[in-house]
Enzyme design. Structure first.
Site, PDB file in Angstrom:
ATOM      1  CD1 TRP A 344      -3.068   1.346   1.019  1.00  0.00           C
ATOM      2  CD2 TRP A 344      -1.396   2.571   2.230  1.00  0.00           C
ATOM      3  NE1 TRP A 344      -3.459   2.822   1.312  1.00  0.00           N
ATOM      4  CE2 TRP A 344      -2.544   3.270   1.716  1.00  0.00           C
ATOM      5  CE3 TRP A 344      -0.310   2.998   2.830  1.00  0.00           C
ATOM      6  CZ2 TRP A 344      -2.612   4.693   2.447  1.00  0.00           C
ATOM      7  CZ3 TRP A 344      -0.215   4.244   3.273  1.00  0.00           C
ATOM      8  CH2 TRP A 344      -1.331   5.111   3.113  1.00  0.00           C
ATOM      9  CG  HIS A 345       3.436   2.521   3.148  1.00  0.00           C
ATOM     10  ND1 HIS A 345       2.626   1.262   3.950  1.00  0.00           N
ATOM     11  CD2 HIS A 345       3.412   3.414   3.926  1.00  0.00           C
ATOM     12  CE1 HIS A 345       2.399   1.649   5.202  1.00  0.00           C
ATOM     13  NE2 HIS A 345       2.745   3.150   5.369  1.00  0.00           N
ATOM     14  N   GLY A 346       3.851   1.792  -1.531  1.00  0.00           N
ATOM     15  CA  GLY A 346       4.503   2.159  -2.614  1.00  0.00           C
ATOM     16  C   GLY A 346       4.567   0.935  -3.465  1.00  0.00           C
ATOM     17  CG  PHE A 502       3.014   6.140   0.604  1.00  0.00           C
ATOM     18  CD1 PHE A 502       4.039   5.820  -0.221  1.00  0.00           C
ATOM     19  CD2 PHE A 502       3.421   6.690   1.738  1.00  0.00           C
ATOM     20  CE1 PHE A 502       5.223   5.831  -0.081  1.00  0.00           C
ATOM     21  CE2 PHE A 502       4.804   6.667   2.341  1.00  0.00           C
ATOM     22  CZ  PHE A 502       5.752   6.291   1.395  1.00  0.00           C
TER      23      PHE A 502
END
Lengths: 502, 310
Positions: A344-346, A502
């Protein structure tokens, strides 16, 4: 009409650069934008306020890039219609179809704009390593700011309506405002419809105490972002952009600085967002609770990015079976959630690695819980709770720091290089101030110390109440000194917030 | 709401006053821009007829004034400082001291024709080092630029002051007052290795789309006043690398076109005549190195000998 769509589509291509004068929280534009919105907000009759906030939110978002709004509108309309349709039928099969429609469209947009290239490029590398001369296409699209945040916020709404935890929102304008509310649009907190949506129907009057509390929280956020995060970022970028040039000491300092940079950047954003909403009367959820004081990784995740952790708990971990299953399946569930959280963060395998590390820590921690308790008891730590706590906090911090290496590194190769060289490549004679210089280095360090002093104080008392109870001259001196500290030591380079990507 | 407004105004006033106090605090007179003190002193003390060089830092870096003095027979005052002070200030701070028999060479950088006529952040630095310069502030725009830069200026100054506590002054600095000779030429860069400028853009910052006609009007006002006092004024283009000239030909020739049509003083050469190889530049597009400085001084002498015959 077709030409209009074509223009919007063209605007989402990378070659079309975002505006340089976007209304960032740390920009001069925001210093003009926000007071104007607040003044207009309290000047307007209640029934028109949602229109003002909606227009302001879209303006805020479109200041990055006008074409981004097309995605925001699509996400809004799809989730709005899907919820209305779900509410309009009792047939579980049809309700599921409408939910799937909302999930597929919203996650599809997220996938195309954020993850497609990661998987396509990885596929190409794999194909080439297997000797196939095959290239997956690479999309030249720009990652829309905050897409993961508003997509997850919208998904939670669709799932809540599907589960029957709330009715669908009939007012399209209010719903659009829920998706796009400018204080938390681009980097959270990821709000639940059950808490935020009803607030848009309330009538808030100007409340001096609430407004000043909100402004103080915003000032605290600016301190974290401008004085600490942006200053430390200079050091971190220098080291992490070419880690091979540095020995252990700069690598360790850069990693510790990154831990504070990302905390101050993200929690600073959250403070500004929560404070800005509070000025207008809205309560957003607390997103950080001094995470670096955690005694174990489980606690860390109850204190770090709380709105995302609880989102994953409610919409992924529990549906997977949570802890009400076999032990091995429970551990697997935890691990899956953290890997997905990393992703999800990247769109980079470094983030997946970071998530997997945290998942591994958590599983290992649960698995060894009893043995560790026995070990602490055998060492006599059970009778010395303060020392025990200090050791626990230090170990947790060490583990978190190690994982941050993977989060910050530009590539997996860089991450492994840093992870190895922090322990092996000691050179005590090396200059460790680097381009930041001794002066800026110590300003950053002293500011971290001040931050932790306030955190420590927050554990004992409510700081705002504590200050409010002091005599006026002392209060004013403190406010004056704080504002001057931020203004004189801030880095006004206009660095973006890390979590926007993000 | 009124309570909040009153308290906010009180706090803002307190903060504003603090920033003004920092700005007014005594300043280190050793900076490069503080050389304006020496340049002004020389300008005012040198008797006419004299040769005055007027422009930005291209003059500080790119002219050997003692050689000009020897070859042309006039005492030389190099007033070149920094472009961000603005062409208006540069011209207005020189004109009161131009007298009969003086020769003025105007050599403004191209930036001064694209939005820097009224100056930018450096104007405040110059005034801080040289408060008498305030009498050359003649427009609201200049005042606005000063006010706009004041908070950031105070912040930087405060940090500079804090940083300098317990430190010995830098004895080998490039951008400092003592790096200039008595004529106003920078000397510290001579023999120093420069930067690779091959990728450097001429216009890195935002510039105006069109040539600023106020810059041309300002030059003509200066020329008219100087000529009315019996001085002779010549114009030369600033020195830049050939590469950057080629990349920005359209913008540069737009300046040349307007100047050749409207400027009321002889223009010595075309922009292209004032271009040099990249190897002759030091750390910026307008800054010549030691070799480039010699080459340019030779050219200026040749141009001026020719011009003064007429």
């Amino acid at each position: 009409m077709f030409a209009g769509f074509a223009r919007v589509a063209a605007g989402l291509y990378k070659s079309e650069q975002p505006h340089l004068d976007a209304v960032l929280f740390n920009s001069l534009e925001f210093l003009i934008f926000f007071p104007l919105v607040v003044l207009a907000y309290f000047a307007l009759p209640y029934r028109y306020r949602w229109m003002l906030l909606l227009a302001a939110s879209y303006y805020f978002y479109m200041s990055w890039k006008v074409a981004y709004a097309a995605l925001l509108v699509t996400t809004t309309v799809v989730a709005y219609l899907a919820a209305l349709w779900m509410d309009g039928t009792e047939d579980p099969r049809r309700r599921r179809h409408y939910l799937i429609f909302s999930l597929v469209v919203n996650l599809g947009i997220l996938f195309v704009f954020k993850y497609f290239n990661l998987f396509a490029d990885t596929g190409t590398i794999l194909a080439q390593s297997l000797g196939a001369g095959f290239h997956f296409p690479h999309l030249d699209v720009l990652l829309p700011v905050g897409i993961s945040f508003y997509t997850f916020q919208t998904l939670s709404y669709s799932i809540d309506v599907y589960r029957g935890e709330r009715r669908s929102e009939r007012h399209l304008g209010i719903f659009a405002l829920y998706v796009s509310f400018f204080p938390q649009l681009v980097a959270g907190p990821i709000e639940r419809s059950t808490t935020l949506l009803p607030q848009f129907k309330k009538n808030f009057d100007f409340d001096y105490r609430r407004v000043t509390d909100g402004l103080k929280l915003m000032a605290w956020g600016f301190f974290k972002k401008l004085v600490i995060a942006d200053r430390l970022g200079i050091y971190v970028d220098q080291v992490y952009n070419s880690p091979g040039e540095y020995s252990s000491i700069p690598l360790i300092i850069a990693t510790v600085f990154f831990a504070y940079q990302i905390y101050c950047d993200f929690s600073g954003y959250s403070d500004i967002a929560i404070g800005a909403a509070q000025v207008m009367g809205y309560d957003l959820m607390q997103n950080f609770r001094q995470p670096y004081f955690s005694k174990n990784i489980q606690e860390f995740w109850r204190r770090w990015h709380v709105s995302l952790s609880t989102w994953f708990r409610d919409y992924l971990y529990i549906p997977l079976g949570g802890s009400r299953t076999t032990v091995s399946r429970w551990y697997l569930n935890l691990f899956i959630v953290f890997v997905v959280s990393g992703l999800w963060h990247g769109a980079n395998w470094t983030f997946v690695m970071w998530g997997a590390l945290h998942g591994g820590y958590l599983v290992f921690g649960l698995w060894t819980r009893k043995w560790r308790a026995k070990l602490a008891s055998a060492c006599g730590l059970s009778s010395r709770p303060r020392l025990h706590k200090l050791i626990q906090i230090s170990i947790t911090m060490g583990l978190v720091l190690f994982a941050w290496i993977f989060f910050r590194a530009n590539t997996i190769g860089d991450a492994f290089y840093v992870a190895v060289h922090v322990f092996t490549d000691f050179d005590f004679g090396a200059d460790f101030y680097l381009e930041l210089g001794a002066y800026e280095f110590w300003i950053g360090t002293v500011s971290i110390f001040l931050l932790e002093c306030v955190h420590y104080m927050q554990r004992q008392v409510r700081v705002r109440t504590f200050i409010a109870e002091r005599p006026a001259w002392l209060r004013w001196s403190l406010y004056y000194a704080s504002i001057m500290y931020v203004l004189l030591f801030a880095e006004f380079g206009g660095a973006k917030f890390i979590y926007f990507q993000f | 709401m009124i309570q909040l407004a009153v308290k906010s105004i009180a706090m803002l006033t307190l903060i504003g006053l603090s920033f003004i106090a920092i700005t007014l605090a005594p300043v280190d007179q050793g900076s490069y821009l503080a050389s304006v003190i020496d340049k002004q002193a020389r300008l005012q003390a040198t008797e006419s007829p004299k040769l005055v060089l007027v422009g930005g830092s291209n003059l500080s870096f790119g002219v050997d004034s003692p050689r000009l003095e020897r070859e042309l027979g006039y005492p030389v005052v190099n007033m070149g400082l920094g472009i961000n002070a603005g062409l208006r200030f540069i011209l207005d701070s020189v004109i009161p001291f131009i007298n009969e028999g003086d020769i003025v060479i105007l050599m403004p950088e191209y930036h001064l024709f694209y939005g820097l006529y009224e100056g930018d952040d450096e104007l405040l630095d110059v005034l801080e080092a040289y408060p008498p310069g305030l009498r050359y502030i003649h427009s609201l725009r200049q005042l606005y630029n000063i006010a706009r830069e004041l908070p950031m200026h105070a912040k930087l100054k405060f940090n500079r002051m804090l940083r300098s506590i317990g430190r010995e002054p830098d004895t080998e600095c490039l951008y400092c007052r003592k790096a200039l000779n008595a004529h106003g030429d920078l000397m510290a860069h001579l023999g120093m290795k420069g930067k690779d400028l091959s990728d450097m853009q001429l216009f890195r910052r935002k510039i105006s789309k069109q040539v600023d006609v106020n810059a041309v009007k300002g030059l003509n006002r200066f020329i008219e006043r100087a000529q009315s006092r019996g001085a002779r004024v010549f114009f030369m283009y600033a020195s830049i690398p050939r590469k950057q000239y080629g990349e920005n030909k359209e913008k540069i020739e737009a300046v040349a076109s307007i100047l050749s049509r409207d400027l009321e003083a002889p223009i010595l050469g075309t922009p292209q005549d004032h271009t040099y190889d990249l190897k002759y530049f030091f750390d910026w597009i307008y800054h010549l190195n030691g070799e480039g400085r010699e080459l340019r001084t030779t050219q200026i002498i040749a141009w001026m000998r020719e011009a003064l015959k007429k």
